[in-house]
Scaffold this motif. Sequence first.
Motif, PDB file in Angstrom:
ATOM      1  N   GLU A  22      43.196  43.470  37.400  1.00  0.00           N
ATOM      2  CA  GLU A  22      43.046  43.760  35.881  1.00  0.00           C
ATOM      3  C   GLU A  22      44.104  42.455  35.316  1.00  0.00           C
ATOM      4  O   GLU A  22      42.737  41.945  34.651  1.00  0.00           O
ATOM      5  N   ILE A  23      44.466  42.202  35.690  1.00  0.00           N
ATOM      6  CA  ILE A  23      44.755  40.730  35.190  1.00  0.00           C
ATOM      7  C   ILE A  23      43.934  39.583  35.476  1.00  0.00           C
ATOM      8  O   ILE A  23      43.997  39.334  34.572  1.00  0.00           O
ATOM      9  N   GLY A  24      44.048  39.837  37.012  1.00  0.00           N
ATOM     10  CA  GLY A  24      42.615  38.913  37.086  1.00  0.00           C
ATOM     11  C   GLY A  24      41.385  39.107  36.478  1.00  0.00           C
ATOM     12  O   GLY A  24      40.811  37.586  36.515  1.00  0.00           O
ATOM     13  N   ASP A  25      40.559  39.829  36.622  1.00  0.00           N
ATOM     14  CA  ASP A  25      39.462  40.518  35.901  1.00  0.00           C
ATOM     15  C   ASP A  25      40.153  39.804  34.550  1.00  0.00           C
ATOM     16  O   ASP A  25      38.469  39.568  34.136  1.00  0.00           O
ATOM     17  N   ALA A  26      40.256  40.544  34.306  1.00  0.00           N
ATOM     18  CA  ALA A  26      40.875  39.797  32.713  1.00  0.00           C
ATOM     19  C   ALA A  26      41.264  38.148  31.860  1.00  0.00           C
ATOM     20  O   ALA A  26      40.749  37.687  31.478  1.00  0.00           O
ATOM     21  N   ARG A  27      41.620  37.655  33.309  1.00  0.00           N
ATOM     22  CA  ARG A  27      41.718  36.269  32.910  1.00  0.00           C
ATOM     23  C   ARG A  27      40.287  35.478  33.214  1.00  0.00           C
ATOM     24  O   ARG A  27      39.607  34.559  33.130  1.00  0.00           O
ATOM     25  N   LYS A  28      39.168  36.134  34.311  1.00  0.00           N
ATOM     26  CA  LYS A  28      38.269  35.691  34.488  1.00  0.00           C
ATOM     27  C   LYS A  28      36.962  35.939  32.986  1.00  0.00           C
ATOM     28  O   LYS A  28      36.691  35.300  32.651  1.00  0.00           O
ATOM     29  N   GLU A  29      37.477  36.772  32.631  1.00  0.00           N
ATOM     30  CA  GLU A  29      36.697  37.320  31.204  1.00  0.00           C
ATOM     31  C   GLU A  29      36.734  36.362  30.297  1.00  0.00           C
ATOM     32  O   GLU A  29      36.299  35.666  29.887  1.00  0.00           O
ATOM     33  N   LEU A  30      38.382  35.903  30.257  1.00  0.00           N
ATOM     34  CA  LEU A  30      38.706  34.829  29.126  1.00  0.00           C
ATOM     35  C   LEU A  30      38.350  33.554  29.260  1.00  0.00           C
ATOM     36  O   LEU A  30      37.290  32.999  29.046  1.00  0.00           O
ATOM     37  N   PHE A  31      38.307  33.020  30.752  1.00  0.00           N
ATOM     38  CA  PHE A  31      36.841  31.910  31.122  1.00  0.00           C
ATOM     39  C   PHE A  31      36.282  32.271  30.676  1.00  0.00           C
ATOM     40  O   PHE A  31      35.524  30.887  30.416  1.00  0.00           O
ATOM     41  N   ASP A  32      34.991  33.367  31.152  1.00  0.00           N
ATOM     42  CA  ASP A  32      34.317  33.240  30.714  1.00  0.00           C
ATOM     43  C   ASP A  32      33.710  33.340  29.121  1.00  0.00           C
ATOM     44  O   ASP A  32      32.598  32.807  28.868  1.00  0.00           O
ATOM     45  N   LEU A  33      34.392  33.741  28.387  1.00  0.00           N
ATOM     46  CA  LEU A  33      34.429  33.330  27.072  1.00  0.00           C
ATOM     47  C   LEU A  33      34.963  32.231  26.839  1.00  0.00           C
ATOM     48  O   LEU A  33      33.556  31.250  25.513  1.00  0.00           O
ATOM     49  N   ARG A  34      35.697  31.314  27.685  1.00  0.00           N
ATOM     50  CA  ARG A  34      35.624  30.104  26.558  1.00  0.00           C
ATOM     51  C   ARG A  34      35.417  29.062  26.976  1.00  0.00           C
ATOM     52  O   ARG A  34      34.652  28.026  26.297  1.00  0.00           O
TER      53      ARG A  34
END
Length: 72
Positions: A22-34
């Motif tokens: 879950e943490i990895g998925d959220a960090r990937k999503e944050l990267f994509d949003l940035r």
Amino acid sequence: MTKQNTEAERSRVLNDRDLDKEIGDARKELFDLRLRSSTRQLENYRELRKVRRQVARLETIRRARKLAGEGR
């Protein structure tokens, strides 16, 4: 109960492997949003705040588990 509390409760019952995923998925999503934000393709900037807080919430749960394990 607020939506944030239910998300936190759902995350607390996950095992360590699923929590890390879950943490990895959220960090990937944050990267994509940035990335989308920097290229002016992001329409809803509130998503950045939401995902940043989600990452922090998940990291806090992981840290609490680690500290609880050390105390034993």
